[in-house]
Design an enzyme around this catalytic site. Structure first.
Site, short mmCIF file in Angstrom:
data_model
loop_
_atom_site.label_atom_id
_atom_site.label_comp_id
_atom_site.label_asym_id
_atom_site.label_seq_id
_atom_site.Cartn_x
_atom_site.Cartn_y
_atom_site.Cartn_z
N TYR A 124 0.86 -1.20 0.14
CA TYR A 124 0.00 -0.23 -0.08
C TYR A 124 0.85 1.41 0.15
CZ TYR A 124 -3.99 -3.05 0.88
OH TYR A 124 -5.04 -3.66 1.01
N LYS A 177 3.93 -15.18 3.31
CA LYS A 177 3.94 -15.84 2.32
C LYS A 177 5.48 -16.08 1.98
CE LYS A 177 1.91 -18.43 -1.14
NZ LYS A 177 1.24 -19.79 -0.88
N ASP A 210 -2.46 -18.14 2.65
CA ASP A 210 -3.60 -19.00 1.95
C ASP A 210 -4.22 -19.86 2.90
OD1 ASP A 210 -1.17 -20.34 1.80
OD2 ASP A 210 -1.57 -21.22 -0.33
N ASP A 234 -5.16 -6.99 5.50
CA ASP A 234 -6.26 -6.26 5.37
C ASP A 234 -7.30 -7.28 4.86
OD1 ASP A 234 -8.19 -4.63 4.27
OD2 ASP A 234 -7.05 -3.72 2.71
N ASP A 238 -11.00 -8.99 6.96
CA ASP A 238 -12.30 -8.93 6.53
C ASP A 238 -13.03 -10.49 6.49
OD1 ASP A 238 -12.30 -6.21 6.06
OD2 ASP A 238 -12.06 -6.40 3.78
#
Length: 338
Positions: A124, A177, A210, A234, A238
């Protein structure tokens, strides 16, 4: 107490108006200063975060932020004001709690977790460019030792405080990751494990992002504190909020050294703007988080108790299966505050 209120776009002004009503009941000394930011502000004055708004946020004790209706396409000169505020105020820790205490069946699993997300770097940072005459888009990702260290420390400190409050088996799950992003996430993982070594009282787990997303969806009760980089955090937060009643009940804190911004995470919701049916409870939870951060614990507990009662007994807005208006839900919370 001085609070800078930035209503933003869409339903932001509607839910923040409700939140301020509740705040004034429990903290009548509050001084509210409203400031502009967002897509509508950009369209009006050519900048999404005006300098005077940033100045007002710096001078306030805390910020309440509504929502941003960022365009889905590239607009020259536009930058997300909430991302800019996080960076400018160095609000490096995004804290997203999720609990199913109000929705859980008596024999159902207990979900009580917090996603701690690094807030100032990662994907970001906004460094993107086009090459090959516009046929190739490139985005840069920044991971630093400094930012990784402080966000992981924030996660472990939170786990330790939750343990002190009675949480059994305190655990921090480090999510990355690094098997693919070997340099950037490799650095995050290395630093995270170095920090973890300083907290022998807290169990450490780690998952690839994942796998973490799948397990958050399927078995959220296994998690305590989850810490990750900006983009991954982020997304994971959610996913987690589904177990707490959805976006209409999800609130977040953005914390730095002596600074804080609180925001509901539901976004601008353009499909319901002006209909009077936006769920104000996430914004009201932001008020509770703000009060708690300002060490007004009794007032925060009163707000949470009133909101919890409304979630349990109604009235409820359409996103929770009811037909109540924003105003009706807000008034119900105020009535329960006495």
């Amino acid at each position: 107490m001085r609070v800078c209120v930035i209503p933003g776009d869409g339903i932001g002004p509607e839910v923040l108006a409700a939140a301020i009503q509740v705040l004034r009941v429990v903290a009548p000394d509050v001084e509210v200063n409203e400031a502009d930011a967002g897509w509508a502000t950009f369209q009006r004055v050519g900048v999404a975060l005006p300098p005077e708004t940033l100045g007002a946020a710096r001078e306030a004790d805390a910020v309440l932020f509504g929502a941003v209706a960022s365009p889905s396409h590239s607009v020259p000169g536009y930058r997300s004001p909430i991302v800019a505020l996080r960076r400018e105020l160095d609000l490096y820790a995004n804290i997203r709690p999720t609990s199913n205490a109000q929705q859980r069946t008596p024999d159902g699993p207990v979900v009580d977790l917090v996603v701690v997300r690094e807030n100032t770097e990662g994907m970001y940072i906004g460094r993107e460019r086009l090459e090959d005459d516009g046929d190739t888009a490139i985005a840069e990702r920044q991971i630093t030792r400094r930012a990784s260290t402080r966000i992981v420390r924030a996660a472990y400190d939170l786990a330790r405080s939750r343990a002190a409050a009675g949480r059994a088996n305190p655990t921090v799950t480090i999510v990355h990751k690094a098997n693919v992003l070997r340099i950037s996430d490799g650095l995050f993982r290395t630093v995270a494990l170095e920090v973890a070594a300083g907290y022998p009282d807290i169990r450490t787990d780690e998952l690839l992002v994942d796998v973490a997303a799948m397990r958050l969806a399927q078995n959220p009760e296994r998690f305590d504190v989850v810490v990750s980089t900006n983009l991954f955090g982020d997304i994971l937060s959610d996913v987690a909020c589904i177990h707490g009643g959805g976006l209409g009940l999800a609130a977040s804190a953005n914390l730095g050294e002596g600074r804080a911004l609180f925001e509901p995470v539901h976004g601008a919701a353009p499909d319901i703007v002006g209909k009077g049916i936006a769920n104000p409870l996430a914004a009201i939870e932001c008020v509770a988080m703000l009060l708690e951060w300002r060490h007004r614990v009794d007032a925060a507990q009163r707000v949470r108790a009133a909101a919890t009662a409304v979630i349990a007994h109604g009235p409820r807005t359409p996103d929770l299966g009811g037909d109540a208006t924003t105003a009706a839900v807000t008034q119900a919370v105020i009535d329960r505050l006495g």
